[in-house]
Design a protein around this motif. Structure first.
Motif, PDB file in Angstrom:
ATOM      1  N   TYR A 176      -6.134  25.836 -38.540  1.00 17.88           N
ATOM      2  CA  TYR A 176      -5.586  26.686 -39.022  1.00 17.88           C
ATOM      3  C   TYR A 176      -6.490  27.285 -40.124  1.00 17.88           C
ATOM      4  O   TYR A 176      -7.529  26.834 -40.884  1.00 17.88           O
ATOM      5  N   ILE A 177      -6.523  28.782 -40.089  1.00 19.96           N
ATOM      6  CA  ILE A 177      -7.491  29.661 -40.777  1.00 19.96           C
ATOM      7  C   ILE A 177      -6.448  30.703 -41.384  1.00 19.96           C
ATOM      8  O   ILE A 177      -5.838  31.266 -40.786  1.00 19.96           O
ATOM      9  N   SER A 178      -6.608  30.601 -42.741  1.00 17.93           N
ATOM     10  CA  SER A 178      -5.822  31.277 -43.587  1.00 17.93           C
ATOM     11  C   SER A 178      -6.109  33.063 -43.502  1.00 17.93           C
ATOM     12  O   SER A 178      -7.212  33.404 -43.123  1.00 17.93           O
ATOM     13  N   ALA A 179      -5.119  33.895 -43.668  1.00 19.34           N
ATOM     14  CA  ALA A 179      -5.169  35.255 -43.673  1.00 19.34           C
ATOM     15  C   ALA A 179      -6.287  35.757 -44.381  1.00 19.34           C
ATOM     16  O   ALA A 179      -6.935  36.744 -44.011  1.00 19.34           O
ATOM     17  N   SER A 180      -6.670  35.343 -45.643  1.00 14.56           N
ATOM     18  CA  SER A 180      -7.778  35.683 -46.432  1.00 14.56           C
ATOM     19  C   SER A 180      -8.981  35.676 -45.815  1.00 14.56           C
ATOM     20  O   SER A 180      -9.918  36.220 -46.437  1.00 14.56           O
ATOM     21  N   ASN A 181      -9.112  35.030 -44.660  1.00 11.17           N
ATOM     22  CA  ASN A 181     -10.512  34.759 -43.957  1.00 11.17           C
ATOM     23  C   ASN A 181     -10.893  35.923 -42.936  1.00 11.17           C
ATOM     24  O   ASN A 181     -11.739  35.926 -42.260  1.00 11.17           O
ATOM     25  N   HIS A 205      -8.752  17.189 -49.782  1.00 10.09           N
ATOM     26  CA  HIS A 205      -7.832  16.655 -48.705  1.00 10.09           C
ATOM     27  C   HIS A 205      -7.333  17.536 -47.714  1.00 10.09           C
ATOM     28  O   HIS A 205      -6.840  18.628 -48.259  1.00 10.09           O
ATOM     29  N   PRO A 206      -7.463  17.299 -46.596  1.00 12.48           N
ATOM     30  CA  PRO A 206      -6.839  18.221 -45.512  1.00 12.48           C
ATOM     31  C   PRO A 206      -5.382  18.238 -45.614  1.00 12.48           C
ATOM     32  O   PRO A 206      -4.687  19.141 -44.847  1.00 12.48           O
ATOM     33  N   ILE A 207      -4.730  17.683 -46.535  1.00 10.07           N
ATOM     34  CA  ILE A 207      -3.177  17.875 -46.871  1.00 10.07           C
ATOM     35  C   ILE A 207      -2.806  19.330 -47.096  1.00 10.07           C
ATOM     36  O   ILE A 207      -1.790  19.732 -46.853  1.00 10.07           O
ATOM     37  N   ILE A 208      -3.995  20.285 -47.592  1.00  3.09           N
ATOM     38  CA  ILE A 208      -3.665  21.543 -47.874  1.00  3.09           C
ATOM     39  C   ILE A 208      -4.135  22.593 -46.885  1.00  3.09           C
ATOM     40  O   ILE A 208      -4.166  23.758 -46.941  1.00  3.09           O
ATOM     41  N   ALA A 209      -4.780  22.154 -45.706  1.00  6.19           N
ATOM     42  CA  ALA A 209      -5.169  22.826 -44.305  1.00  6.19           C
ATOM     43  C   ALA A 209      -6.234  23.863 -44.712  1.00  6.19           C
ATOM     44  O   ALA A 209      -6.103  24.928 -44.380  1.00  6.19           O
ATOM     45  N   GLU A 210      -7.110  23.525 -45.635  1.00  2.00           N
ATOM     46  CA  GLU A 210      -8.091  24.754 -45.965  1.00  2.00           C
ATOM     47  C   GLU A 210      -9.525  24.334 -45.769  1.00  2.00           C
ATOM     48  O   GLU A 210     -10.400  25.043 -46.072  1.00  2.00           O
ATOM     49  N   GLY A 211      -9.864  23.265 -44.871  1.00  3.38           N
ATOM     50  CA  GLY A 211     -11.030  22.864 -44.410  1.00  3.38           C
ATOM     51  C   GLY A 211     -11.849  24.044 -43.645  1.00  3.38           C
ATOM     52  O   GLY A 211     -13.250  24.324 -44.094  1.00  3.38           O
ATOM     53  N   ILE A 212     -11.241  24.754 -42.701  1.00  2.00           N
ATOM     54  CA  ILE A 212     -12.152  25.866 -42.131  1.00  2.00           C
ATOM     55  C   ILE A 212     -12.346  27.232 -43.241  1.00  2.00           C
ATOM     56  O   ILE A 212     -13.431  27.731 -43.243  1.00  2.00           O
ATOM     57  N   SER A 213     -11.399  27.385 -43.826  1.00  2.00           N
ATOM     58  CA  SER A 213     -11.479  28.380 -44.876  1.00  2.00           C
ATOM     59  C   SER A 213     -12.451  28.071 -45.800  1.00  2.00           C
ATOM     60  O   SER A 213     -13.535  28.927 -45.830  1.00  2.00           O
ATOM     61  N   MET A 214     -12.572  26.900 -46.267  1.00  2.58           N
ATOM     62  CA  MET A 214     -13.532  26.436 -47.132  1.00  2.58           C
ATOM     63  C   MET A 214     -15.114  26.598 -46.616  1.00  2.58           C
ATOM     64  O   MET A 214     -16.044  26.945 -47.146  1.00  2.58           O
ATOM     65  N   ALA A 215     -15.107  26.203 -45.427  1.00  3.00           N
ATOM     66  CA  ALA A 215     -16.137  26.294 -44.675  1.00  3.00           C
ATOM     67  C   ALA A 215     -16.701  27.460 -44.402  1.00  3.00           C
ATOM     68  O   ALA A 215     -17.963  27.770 -44.807  1.00  3.00           O
ATOM     69  N   LEU A 216     -16.007  28.443 -44.098  1.00  2.71           N
ATOM     70  CA  LEU A 216     -16.580  29.978 -43.739  1.00  2.71           C
ATOM     71  C   LEU A 216     -16.752  30.357 -45.017  1.00  2.71           C
ATOM     72  O   LEU A 216     -17.758  31.236 -45.291  1.00  2.71           O
ATOM     73  N   GLN A 217     -15.895  30.392 -46.047  1.00  2.00           N
ATOM     74  CA  GLN A 217     -16.322  31.031 -47.384  1.00  2.00           C
ATOM     75  C   GLN A 217     -17.536  30.502 -48.123  1.00  2.00           C
ATOM     76  O   GLN A 217     -18.046  31.342 -48.969  1.00  2.00           O
ATOM     77  N   SER A 218     -17.631  29.249 -47.967  1.00  2.00           N
ATOM     78  CA  SER A 218     -18.902  28.601 -48.812  1.00  2.00           C
ATOM     79  C   SER A 218     -20.123  29.291 -48.116  1.00  2.00           C
ATOM     80  O   SER A 218     -21.122  29.426 -48.863  1.00  2.00           O
TER      81      SER A 218
END
Length: 416
Positions: free
Chosen positions: A49-54, A319-332
């Motif tokens: 999943y990728i959040s809309a902010s990305n 923790h993947p419990i918040i489903a933000e892994g891809i978002s953090m990868a792109l944003q970092s």
């Protein structure tokens, strides 16, 4: 050994963090080498999943149109599945630029997303070394020498030396290795192991992404591209061992030790522990094998250490419990590219850049990392699932609030 080649930057790992950074730097005129150990397309343990902010960032990376054309439906609701409890609430929405439908996130399989990003990086001029494994990083004056080995029987000894002032670890945190940026291997009963599978023909509502809470772990489900349901979860190592022993009498998919395979044990556990999962997957078909990885290594790490920059999970992960892994990868990678663009040459310049990047990283991500850790502790603790279930039954808006706290509506600095 092939003759050494020199670049402005060497990126180790071609997941979303590595390829997006290579792409951003190449478009700024940098000569960039990307080292990736596996051939693409390949599947990966990931919630997808990728959040809309990305989405504005995907547009800046020039893969936004392809992503929109292939990703699954907009996720407008967040859910909670645990035992017999199935609760839903609105996903927090926001406007991040035209078109209006970009107010909500969507999911795209990593086999497709990673391929899109790598192709874009190659088109921007990045040199791709694939399949190659980085096996050493050594100081070479003011440069660094990265020794890579090709997985090609026809390439002689398959060894190449790449030289650059800037070396970036984008290899994730789950697999140990010889590089100074890789984490040491450890094994504990409390380790969380990651699992992921795709199904077709599920009955999950297309706009719903539920959080799954079950004994010994947590997970999530989302409808991704081409009607594929992506289900991913984390399960404690000791719980997995217990489940395999419990179901050893009639294994559908026996492992080498005579017990059911880890995948079979995880699937049975999910189906028995979450009514929402069993309802959604009744009559569904497994699309490809279950994948396993880990243990996961949540936490905040040094963003620049031993003259190596880190992005994605190598820098830190929630923790993947918040489903933000891809978002953090792109944003970092966006943060690091912005800092490197104005960096001074030499080690002192890299040290100063590393300090600025680490401050920016922690300012953007530390809240969601800590929030994810608190939610995971509650979910995994005694009585945690029952307490969470009682809370969301009485106050469903807690799901919306949790999605907001996890960073799903937070704008990316510098992307106006």
């Amino acid at each position: 050994m092939r003759r050494p080649s020199t670049h402005d930057a060497i990126v180790i790992g071609a997941g979303p963090a590595g390829t997006s950074l290579a792409l951003l730097l190449a478009r700024r005129g940098w000569t960039v080498a990307v080292v990736e150990k596996r051939m693409f397309p390949r599947r990966k343990v990931c919630g997808e999943y990728i959040s809309a902010s990305n989405l504005a960032l995907l547009d800046r990376l020039e893969i936004g149109a392809a992503w929109r054309a292939n990703a699954g439906p907009e996720i407008r609701r967040v859910g909670f599945f645990s035992g017999a409890t199935c609760i839903e609430a609105p996903m927090p929405g926001g406007k991040y630029g035209p078109p209006v439908e970009d107010a909500f996130g969507r999911a795209l399989g990593r086999d497709m997303l990673d391929h899109l990003l790598l192709q874009a990086a190659r088109s921007a001029g990045a040199e791709i070394f694939q399949p190659c494994r980085a096996v050493a990083i050594d100081q070479d004056g003011d440069m660094q020498a990265v020794r890579i080995q090709a997985k090609d029987e026809n390439s002689g000894d398959g060894t190449t030396i790449l030289r650059a002032q800037v070396v970036v670890a984008a290899h994730g945190s789950w697999e140990p290795g010889p590089l100074p940026s890789q984490l040491e291997k450890a094994s504990h009963p409390s380790d969380l192991l990651g699992f992921k599978a795709h199904f077709t023909g599920s009955s999950l509502a297309p706009d719903l992404m539920p959080l799954l809470i079950f004994p010994g772990g947590y997970g999530g489900m989302v409808l991704a591209d081409h009607g594929r349901l992506s289900i991913s979860c984390c399960l404690r190592r000791d719980m997995l061992a217990r489940l395999r022993r419990t179901h050893s009498s009639e294994p559908d998919d026996p492992g080498q030790d005579g017990h059911p395979s880890a995948a079979d044990a995880v699937f049975r556990h999910l189906m028995a522990s979450c009514r929402g999962v069993s309802d959604a997957l009744e009559g569904a078909r497994l699309d490809g094998p279950w994948l396993a990885a880990g243990p996961i290594r949540p936490g905040i790490r040094a963003c620049h250490e031993r003259d190596i920059f880190r992005v994605g999970n190598a820098a830190g992960e929630s923790h993947p419990i918040i489903a933000e892994g891809i978002s953090m990868a792109l944003q970092s990678s966006w943060l690091l590219a912005a800092e490197l663009a104005g960096a001074s040459s030499g080690r002192a310049g890299r040290e100063a850049t590393g300090r600025r990047y680490q401050a920016a990283w922690r300012g953007l991500f530390s809240t969601r990392v800590h929030a994810a850790a608190a939610i995971a502790r509650l979910a995994l603790g005694p009585g945690g699932a029952a307490l969470m279930g009682a809370t969301v039954r009485s106050f469903p808006q807690a799901l919306t609030l949790g999605a907001h706290i996890s960073g799903k509506t937070r704008a990316i600095p510098g992307l106006g």
